[in-house]
Write an enzyme that holds these catalytic residues in place. Structure first.
Site, PDB file in Angstrom:
ATOM      1  N   GLU A 151       0.644  -1.480  -0.243  1.00 37.56           N
ATOM      2  CA  GLU A 151       0.197   0.055  -0.218  1.00 37.56           C
ATOM      3  C   GLU A 151       0.709   0.934   0.046  1.00 37.56           C
ATOM      4  O   GLU A 151       1.490   1.669   1.070  1.00 37.56           O
ATOM      5  CB  GLU A 151      -1.084  -0.375   1.229  1.00 37.56           C
ATOM      6  CG  GLU A 151      -1.233  -1.527   0.949  1.00 37.56           C
ATOM      7  CD  GLU A 151      -2.552  -0.746  -0.001  1.00 37.56           C
ATOM      8  OE1 GLU A 151      -3.272  -0.221   0.281  1.00 37.56           O
ATOM      9  OE2 GLU A 151      -3.662  -1.708   0.031  1.00 37.56           O
ATOM     10  N   GLU A 154      -5.412   3.687   8.595  1.00 31.45           N
ATOM     11  CA  GLU A 154      -4.734   3.356   7.372  1.00 31.45           C
ATOM     12  C   GLU A 154      -5.010   1.630   6.884  1.00 31.45           C
ATOM     13  O   GLU A 154      -5.242   1.061   6.317  1.00 31.45           O
ATOM     14  CB  GLU A 154      -3.983   4.120   7.185  1.00 31.45           C
ATOM     15  CG  GLU A 154      -2.888   4.195   5.328  1.00 31.45           C
ATOM     16  CD  GLU A 154      -4.237   4.166   4.359  1.00 31.45           C
ATOM     17  OE1 GLU A 154      -4.377   3.523   3.140  1.00 31.45           O
ATOM     18  OE2 GLU A 154      -4.934   4.678   4.674  1.00 31.45           O
ATOM     19  N   GLU A 183      -9.960  -2.999   2.262  1.00 34.37           N
ATOM     20  CA  GLU A 183      -9.625  -2.886   0.713  1.00 34.37           C
ATOM     21  C   GLU A 183      -9.360  -4.082   0.487  1.00 34.37           C
ATOM     22  O   GLU A 183      -9.895  -5.288  -0.845  1.00 34.37           O
ATOM     23  CB  GLU A 183      -8.750  -2.141   0.813  1.00 34.37           C
ATOM     24  CG  GLU A 183      -8.985  -0.527   0.822  1.00 34.37           C
ATOM     25  CD  GLU A 183      -8.414   0.407   0.424  1.00 34.37           C
ATOM     26  OE1 GLU A 183      -6.967  -0.413  -0.708  1.00 34.37           O
ATOM     27  OE2 GLU A 183      -9.104   2.114   0.157  1.00 34.37           O
TER      28      GLU A 183
END
Length: 130
Positions: A40, A81, A88
């Protein structure tokens, strides 16, 4: 009548307890952190931003409570995050097809991170300008 399956008992079927369980939890946490860092770009960017903010927090002439608060909001943003990346990953694992609910889940995770960053900016602003 069959005995209940271990996963239906409310207990973890792996049988790890005590220090052994804590050790394995730390291993999984490390693996998650590494996976997020490697996969990421947004997490890497936030990690750099917050590393700079955290270092700055120790250079500023602010009270211990103010320092604790600015440090806490940085860590909260990183936590958000990590959770956003997990959402996700789960959505993508289920299907890469476009679906309104998948879009909503990803957009909500993004909104959570935007809110966290607004909190970081607001707290730093109030402490530095107040």
């Amino acid at each position: 009548m069959q005995p209940p399956h271990p996963r239906d008992s409310g207990k973890y079927p792996h049988g790890k307890t005590g220090i052994h369980r804590i050790f394995h939890t730390l291993i999984h946490s490390r693996d998650g952190f590494i996976a997020t860092f490697r996969g990421e770009a947004a997490f890497r960017q936030l990690l750099l931003l917050h590393a700079l903010l955290i270092a700055t927090a120790f250079l500023l002439d602010i009270s211990r409570v103010e320092r604790a608060v600015v440090l806490a909001v940085c860590f909260i943003s990183l936590l958000v995050e990590l959770l956003n990346s997990a959402i996700e990953a789960v959505v993508d694992r289920i299907s890469l097809d476009h679906h309104p609910l998948s879009k909503n889940a990803k957009d909500m995770g993004s909104a959570a991170q935007t809110t966290a960053l607004l909190m970081v900016g607001t707290v730093w602003g109030v402490i530095l300008l107040g």
